[in-house]
Design an enzyme around this catalytic site. Structure first.
Site, short mmCIF file in Angstrom:
data_model
loop_
_atom_site.label_atom_id
_atom_site.label_comp_id
_atom_site.label_asym_id
_atom_site.label_seq_id
_atom_site.Cartn_x
_atom_site.Cartn_y
_atom_site.Cartn_z
N LYS A 1 0.82 -1.21 0.00
CA LYS A 1 0.00 0.00 0.00
C LYS A 1 0.86 1.26 0.00
O LYS A 1 0.44 2.30 -0.48
CB LYS A 1 -0.90 0.03 1.22
CG LYS A 1 -1.66 -1.24 1.48
CD LYS A 1 -2.85 -1.41 0.58
CE LYS A 1 -3.57 -2.70 0.89
NZ LYS A 1 -4.83 -2.82 0.21
C1 LIG Z 1 -1.05 -7.74 2.48
C2 LIG Z 1 -2.16 -7.65 1.50
N1 LIG Z 1 -2.14 -8.49 0.46
C3 LIG Z 1 -3.11 -8.45 -0.46
C4 LIG Z 1 -4.17 -7.57 -0.38
C5 LIG Z 1 -5.20 -7.56 -1.46
O1 LIG Z 1 -5.05 -6.44 -2.28
P1 LIG Z 1 -6.27 -5.89 -3.10
O2 LIG Z 1 -7.29 -5.44 -2.11
O3 LIG Z 1 -5.73 -4.75 -3.88
O4 LIG Z 1 -6.77 -7.01 -3.91
C6 LIG Z 1 -4.24 -6.68 0.71
C7 LIG Z 1 -5.34 -5.72 0.89
O5 LIG Z 1 -6.36 -5.75 0.29
C8 LIG Z 1 -3.19 -6.71 1.64
O6 LIG Z 1 -3.17 -5.83 2.64
N1 LIG Z 2 -6.38 -5.03 2.40
C1 LIG Z 2 -6.82 -3.71 2.48
C2 LIG Z 2 -8.30 -3.55 2.32
C3 LIG Z 2 -8.61 -2.24 1.71
O1 LIG Z 2 -8.25 -2.27 0.40
P1 LIG Z 2 -7.94 -1.03 -0.50
O2 LIG Z 2 -6.80 -1.49 -1.32
O3 LIG Z 2 -9.18 -0.77 -1.23
O4 LIG Z 2 -7.56 0.16 0.32
C4 LIG Z 2 -6.29 -3.15 3.77
O5 LIG Z 2 -5.25 -3.61 4.19
O6 LIG Z 2 -6.84 -2.28 4.38
#
Ligand SMILES: Cc1ncc(COP(=O)(O)O)c(C=O)c1O
Ligand SMILES: N[C@@H](CCOP(=O)(O)O)C(=O)O
Length: 467
Positions: free
Chosen positions: A112
């Protein structure tokens, strides 16, 4: 570049407008009106660029007149200057075919940071142009929260209200949020709630006139287009290192809200030769069911060792349905309204066939996650986190042509989930020294019922009205 809503009736916006708006006013998500495309020669010309420069090159077509290329490069240089690895998102190799793209070298140790470090700077840049302020309301299953808080803590003209499901994030994840004591940061732990409940509250607030008339509500979740745009860059970085544009590359992506893997779809639309995108879920498998059988119906959320992916309503899937299903906003608005009423939806043939050209999917249960973490440790000496394990499990089982490299996105540092990693390997991963005192810091967090009215009242009682 113009941005249009997936539900067809919100006004089109430029990049600055879409970044500050977050969610479209018709409840849809902003997407570019068309995909910019790089030629093979242009992609070849990106080889060897420092990450910040690659980022500016890949993203500038999306930004258009909202920022000059030179200003965007200044911002990417500042954003990626905070990463602890020079390559920002380095690749490591497991075996002849399997690679790992390490996305956890940012300040809060998850992928993120790659987008949110930049988004914090974009907010500051755009708000300073007209002395506006922004009330950010976000939902997190653990990682978005800390990355967003790190990106905006102490910044002028921004307040952040971050909702997490109480007791359903790891201790490290919680403390990374609640130990930030800056006055513009508000952590809200929602009782008896899942991430899906928190996300629904956030989306409802964007459509609550009583709130939007008083406050400029902004988004840091991947409903905000700028989040996804920044995530496209590391697909180019990895693909080019492994031979693109002259060689195809496949990616396996641990998936929850479908943001990260949608960024891979965007990279493919832009000309990167992506052989396959493997959507890897844990047992909260709505996306695996949707892609393998067309059944997008919301199940109960089951807590797992990969809590950030304990998600059963996947916001960005709407962007894919829009893009591969004919870009018909009115039809998608009706389909989504039906889903919101019934919590179930069947993909159309066009959506299924459109998705199948690039996507495949798999789900990992608790044993499969544990065995994959152990395999990575015993065979490759790598400690991986449980989310990454879902991706690696799916990658090893995907049946991709052995000549095509398969890159698993390592989305979090293993030290964010030390118990799960230790159970699988006997090794307890330690936090990097820069966050080593996390467990000695004071925490600040408000507990609230997981209900819209309680959250709206809290925000209204603390936020700064629109300037
Ligand atoms: C460590 C981790 N891996 C994978 C994901 C999945 O990513 P996305 O929500 O973009 O599919 C998240 C959060 O959603 C995450 O925090
Ligand atoms: N896994 C995410 C969930 C939120 O997803 P986002 O990518 O839409 O912000 C988290 O860790 O908060």
């Amino acid at each position: 570049m113009e941005y249009i809503s997936t539900r067809g009736s919100a006004p089109a916006l430029d990049f600055e407008g879409a970044t500050l708006a977050g969610l479209a006013s018709d409840g849809g998500l902003y997407v570019p009106r068309e995909w910019p495309r790089f030629s093979a020669d242009e992609i070849a010309g990106m080889a060897g660029l420092p990450y910040a420069e690659l980022a500016a090159k890949v993203m500038h077509p999306f930004v258009g007149a909202s920022l000059t290329y030179e200003r965007l490069l200044e911002l990417t240089t500042q954003a990626y200057g905070r990463f602890s690895h020079k390559a920002v998102t380095p690749l490591s190799q497991f075996d002849e075919q399997q690679w790992l793209l390490e996305l956890f070298h940012g300040p809060t140790l998850a992928f993120k940071d790659v987008a949110l470090q930049l988004l914090g700077l974009l907010f500051e840049e755009f708000l300073s142009r007209s002395d506006r302020n922004l009330t950010i309301v976000g939902a997190t299953s653990g990682d978005t929260g800390s990355a967003a808080i790190d990106a905006v803590a102490g910044r002028a003209n921004v307040d952040i209200y971050m909702l997490h499901p109480k007791g359903r994030v790891s201790d490290v994840q919680r403390r990374q949020m609640t130990t930030v004591l800056a006055p513009n940061v508000h952590n809200l732990a929602l009782e008896n709630a899942s991430f899906d409940d928190a996300q629904a509250i956030v989306k409802r607030m964007f459509n609550d006139r009583a709130m939007t008339d008083r406050f400029a509500i902004g988004a840091v979740n991947s409903i905000n287009w700028a989040r996804l745009m920044a995530q496209v860059v590391y697909y180019f970085a990895a693909g080019i290192q492994l031979g693109a544009p002259h060689r195809e590359v496949a990616f396996s992506v641990p998936t929850g809200n479908f943001g990260d893997v949608f960024a891979g779809h965007v990279a493919a639309r832009m000309g990167l030769p992506v052989a396959r995108l493997i959507v890897a879920t844990n047992v909260n498998d709505i996306l695996h069911r949707a892609l393998s059988s067309g059944d997008y119906s919301q199940g109960q959320v089951t807590p797992t060792a990969a809590p950030s992916m304990d998600i059963q309503v996947s916001s960005n899937f709407e962007r894919l349905l829009f893009d591969v299903g004919g870009r018909d906003g009115k039809a998608l608005a009706a389909q989504m309204a039906d889903f919101e009423a019934t919590r179930a939806m069947q993909l159309t043939n066009a959506q299924r066939e459109g998705a199948a050209t690039l996507f495949q999917s798999a789900r990992a249960d608790a044993d499969e996650m544990r065995q994959t973490i152990r395999w990575a440790w015993e065979n490759c000496g790598e400690l991986i986190d449980p989310h990454t394990a879902c991706g690696l499990f799916a990658a090893r089982d995907a049946g991709i042509d052995p000549a095509i490299p398969v890159v698993t996105l390592a989305t979090a540092h293993p030290a964010k989930f030390p118990e799960a990693v230790e159970r699988a390997t006997g090794q307890r991963p330690g936090l990097p020294t820069r966050v080593g005192d996390l467990f000695d810091r004071e925490e600040k967090c408000a507990d609230l019922p997981g209900e819209y009215d309680a959250v709206a009242a809290f925000v209204a009682g603390h936020a700064t009205p629109k300037a």
